[in-house]
Design an enzyme around this catalytic site. Structure first.
Site, mmCIF file in Angstrom:
data_model
loop_
_atom_site.group_PDB
_atom_site.id
_atom_site.type_symbol
_atom_site.label_atom_id
_atom_site.label_comp_id
_atom_site.label_asym_id
_atom_site.label_seq_id
_atom_site.Cartn_x
_atom_site.Cartn_y
_atom_site.Cartn_z
ATOM 1 N N GLU A 1 2.435 -5.795 -4.780
ATOM 2 C CA GLU A 1 3.567 -5.150 -5.471
ATOM 3 C C GLU A 1 4.735 -4.917 -4.514
ATOM 4 O OE1 GLU A 1 0.909 -2.066 -6.847
ATOM 5 O OE2 GLU A 1 1.274 -2.616 -8.930
ATOM 6 N N GLY B 1 -1.137 -2.754 -4.128
ATOM 7 C CA GLY B 1 0.188 -2.287 -3.730
ATOM 8 C C GLY B 1 0.849 -3.202 -2.717
ATOM 9 N N ALA C 1 -2.682 0.132 -1.595
ATOM 10 C CA ALA C 1 -2.581 1.567 -1.291
ATOM 11 C C ALA C 1 -3.891 2.012 -0.652
ATOM 12 C CB ALA C 1 -2.300 2.346 -2.568
ATOM 13 N N GLU D 1 -7.049 -4.053 -8.591
ATOM 14 C CA GLU D 1 -7.284 -2.638 -8.921
ATOM 15 C C GLU D 1 -8.380 -2.450 -9.956
ATOM 16 O OE1 GLU D 1 -4.331 -4.104 -8.642
ATOM 17 O OE2 GLU D 1 -2.888 -2.794 -7.638
HETATM 18 N N1 DAK Z 1 -7.374 1.127 1.667
HETATM 19 C C1 DAK Z 1 -8.045 1.668 2.700
HETATM 20 N N2 DAK Z 1 -8.748 0.935 3.595
HETATM 21 C C2 DAK Z 1 -8.776 -0.398 3.429
HETATM 22 C C3 DAK Z 1 -8.102 -1.032 2.373
HETATM 23 C C4 DAK Z 1 -7.372 -0.212 1.458
HETATM 24 N N3 DAK Z 1 -6.637 -0.695 0.448
HETATM 25 N N4 DAK Z 1 -8.325 -2.359 2.478
HETATM 26 C C5 DAK Z 1 -9.102 -2.542 3.550
HETATM 27 N N5 DAK Z 1 -9.374 -1.364 4.136
HETATM 28 C C6 DAK Z 1 -10.168 -1.124 5.321
HETATM 29 C C7 DAK Z 1 -11.651 -1.315 5.041
HETATM 30 O O1 DAK Z 1 -12.206 -0.173 4.463
HETATM 31 C C8 DAK Z 1 -12.178 -1.583 6.419
HETATM 32 O O2 DAK Z 1 -12.300 -0.362 7.104
HETATM 33 P P1 DAK Z 1 -13.548 -0.066 8.097
HETATM 34 O O3 DAK Z 1 -14.769 -0.254 7.261
HETATM 35 O O4 DAK Z 1 -13.420 -1.110 9.182
HETATM 36 O O5 DAK Z 1 -13.320 1.326 8.571
HETATM 37 C C9 DAK Z 1 -11.047 -2.374 7.079
HETATM 38 O O6 DAK Z 1 -9.886 -2.088 6.314
HETATM 39 C C10 DAK Z 1 -11.287 -3.856 7.055
HETATM 40 O O7 DAK Z 1 -11.576 -4.250 5.712
HETATM 41 P P2 DAK Z 1 -12.866 -5.111 5.319
HETATM 42 O O8 DAK Z 1 -13.984 -4.873 6.254
HETATM 43 O O9 DAK Z 1 -13.106 -4.877 3.886
HETATM 44 O O10 DAK Z 1 -12.312 -6.583 5.588
HETATM 45 P P3 DAK Z 1 -12.732 -7.924 4.848
HETATM 46 O O11 DAK Z 1 -12.064 -9.018 5.597
HETATM 47 O O12 DAK Z 1 -14.224 -7.995 4.661
HETATM 48 O O13 DAK Z 1 -12.080 -7.832 3.386
HETATM 49 C C11 DAK Z 1 -10.312 -7.338 1.823
HETATM 50 C C12 DAK Z 1 -10.706 -7.810 3.256
HETATM 51 C C13 DAK Z 1 -8.780 -7.219 1.794
HETATM 52 C C14 DAK Z 1 -10.726 -8.399 0.792
HETATM 53 C C15 DAK Z 1 -11.000 -5.987 1.507
HETATM 54 O O14 DAK Z 1 -10.705 -5.103 2.601
HETATM 55 C C16 DAK Z 1 -10.543 -5.370 0.234
HETATM 56 O O15 DAK Z 1 -10.933 -5.797 -0.862
HETATM 57 N N6 DAK Z 1 -9.700 -4.333 0.341
HETATM 58 C C17 DAK Z 1 -9.257 -3.544 -0.805
HETATM 59 C C18 DAK Z 1 -8.231 -4.293 -1.615
HETATM 60 C C19 DAK Z 1 -7.812 -3.500 -2.851
HETATM 61 O O16 DAK Z 1 -8.621 -3.155 -3.698
HETATM 62 N N7 DAK Z 1 -6.545 -3.217 -2.936
HETATM 63 C C20 DAK Z 1 -5.960 -2.465 -4.081
HETATM 64 C C21 DAK Z 1 -5.978 -0.959 -3.763
HETATM 65 S S1 DAK Z 1 -5.319 -0.017 -5.130
HETATM 66 C C22 DAK Z 1 1.494 3.391 -7.028
HETATM 67 C C23 DAK Z 1 1.763 2.594 -5.942
HETATM 68 C C24 DAK Z 1 0.778 1.720 -5.456
HETATM 69 C C25 DAK Z 1 -0.476 1.665 -6.033
HETATM 70 C C26 DAK Z 1 -0.746 2.462 -7.134
HETATM 71 C C27 DAK Z 1 0.243 3.350 -7.637
HETATM 72 N N8 DAK Z 1 2.491 4.261 -7.553
HETATM 73 C C28 DAK Z 1 3.893 4.165 -7.007
HETATM 74 C C29 DAK Z 1 2.213 5.169 -8.582
HETATM 75 C C30 DAK Z 1 -1.451 0.749 -5.452
HETATM 76 C C31 DAK Z 1 -2.780 0.778 -5.657
HETATM 77 C C32 DAK Z 1 -3.651 -0.120 -4.873
HETATM 78 O O17 DAK Z 1 -3.198 -0.916 -4.039
#
Ligand code: DAK
Length: 259
Positions: A113, A110, A66, A133
């Site tokens: 998921e 997400g 997300a 998360e």
């Molecule tokens: N959201 C927003 N931007 C994201 C992102 C995300 N989840 N993942 C990556 N980006 C963006 C980065 O900020 C970066 O943007 P700029 O700096 O270029 O502007 C760009 O994408 C490239 O990412 P990186 O520079 O970080 O790229 P790397 O290759 O170094 O790393 C990575 C890739 C996938 C390991 C890293 O980007 C990362 O760790 N991303 C976050 C992963 C994460 O934590 N995901 C979980 C998010 S929480 C619900 C439904 C769904 C959910 C909850 C509730 N309900 C129905 C109630 C879901 C929650 C989640 O998913």
């Protein structure tokens, strides 16, 4: 509806393809994207031509979760009162035709998921699954703590959910999270092959099969068996059952009418 964050097309008049298209954000699943995804899924589900749907991302990311940028602005009262993003994430669970996730690169949070809400996951060798998360001070919110243990068991799920570590494609295959792993350049062809095979069958039996397998994740074994038996019996009222069996006995290809 004009789409800004996804692309859609139809293959061979039978397979609906949805491509998540926010490559710069690694397909972060923002609310507008999820609304578009829900709309496209419903449109393909309602289209009589379509027998199966493929959902894919980019080579680098199926979806990295997300949108953290958007979520960072919210507090408890915002998300609780608005039932945060729940409705936009539920559409996929209402789709009756099979949805195949073709996963390349990151499927995190997400994104993992969303893949698990699909019916089949086919992964490329570079696919990485995870529920990171915990690193953000939250927990999975779209089924990660519920669907992942059903796929890979408690031990591996606890490890991933509590440490934020990722699972690679080969382990995902070994653990039963995905059904096939192929080279990256073969991913779409593999998913399309599966979707075309499914599309060649009677839509009635395909939908009944999907519904019955999903029932295995709810309730008891005897309830599931009862449900399966009722669906099994009901298919004997279809023309496609007569056609399928007659075609087999007469050594010819069946022509299903979805009746
Ligand atoms: N959201 C927003 N931007 C994201 C992102 C995300 N989840 N993942 C990556 N980006 C963006 C980065 O900020 C970066 O943007 P700029 O700096 O270029 O502007 C760009 O994408 C490239 O990412 P990186 O520079 O970080 O790229 P790397 O290759 O170094 O790393 C990575 C890739 C996938 C390991 C890293 O980007 C990362 O760790 N991303 C976050 C992963 C994460 O934590 N995901 C979980 C998010 S929480 C619900 C439904 C769904 C959910 C909850 C509730 N309900 C129905 C109630 C879901 C929650 C989640 O998913």
């Amino acid at each position: 509806m004009n789409y800004e964050f996804i692309l859609t097309h139809i293959e061979a008049d039978k397979v609906g393809v949805i491509t998540l298209n926010r490559p710069k954000q690694l397909n972060a699943l923002s609310t507008p994207l999820m609304i578009e995804l829900g709309h496209a899924l419903k449109a393909f589900d309602e289209d009589d031509q379509i027998g199966a749907i493929i959902l894919q991302g980019s080579e680098k990311a199926f979806a990295a979760g997300a949108d953290i940028q958007a979520m960072s602005q919210y507090n408890f009262s915002d998300v609780y009162k608005a039932n945060f993003i729940t409705r936009d994430w539920e559409t996929i669970n209402t789709i009756r035709k099979p949805v195949i996730a073709a996963v390349s690169g990151f499927a995190l949070g997400g994104g993992c998921e969303l893949a698990m809400m699909c019916d089949i996951i086919i992964a490329s060798e570079n696919a990485k699954f995870g529920q990171p998360e915990i690193k953000l001070g939250i927990i999975p919110g779209a089924g990660g703590t519920q669907r992942l243990p059903r796929a890979v068991g408690k031990a591996r799920t606890m490890d991933m959910v509590l440490t934020g570590s990722m699972m690679n494609a080969h382990e995902a295959l070994q653990q039963g999270l995905v059904s096939r792993v192929v080279a990256q350049d073969q991913l779409f062809a593999e998913a399309l092959g599966a979707a075309l095979t499914i599309s060649s069958f009677s839509k009635l039996s395909v939908m009944a099969a999907k519904e019955s397998v999903n029932k295995a994740f709810e309730g008891t074994l005897s309830e599931g068996m009862h449900f399966e038996r009722r669906l099994f019996h009901s298919l004997f009222s279809t023309e496609d059952q007569k056609e399928g069996m007659d075609a087999f006995l007469n050594k010819r290809a069946p022509t299903f009418k979805n009746q």
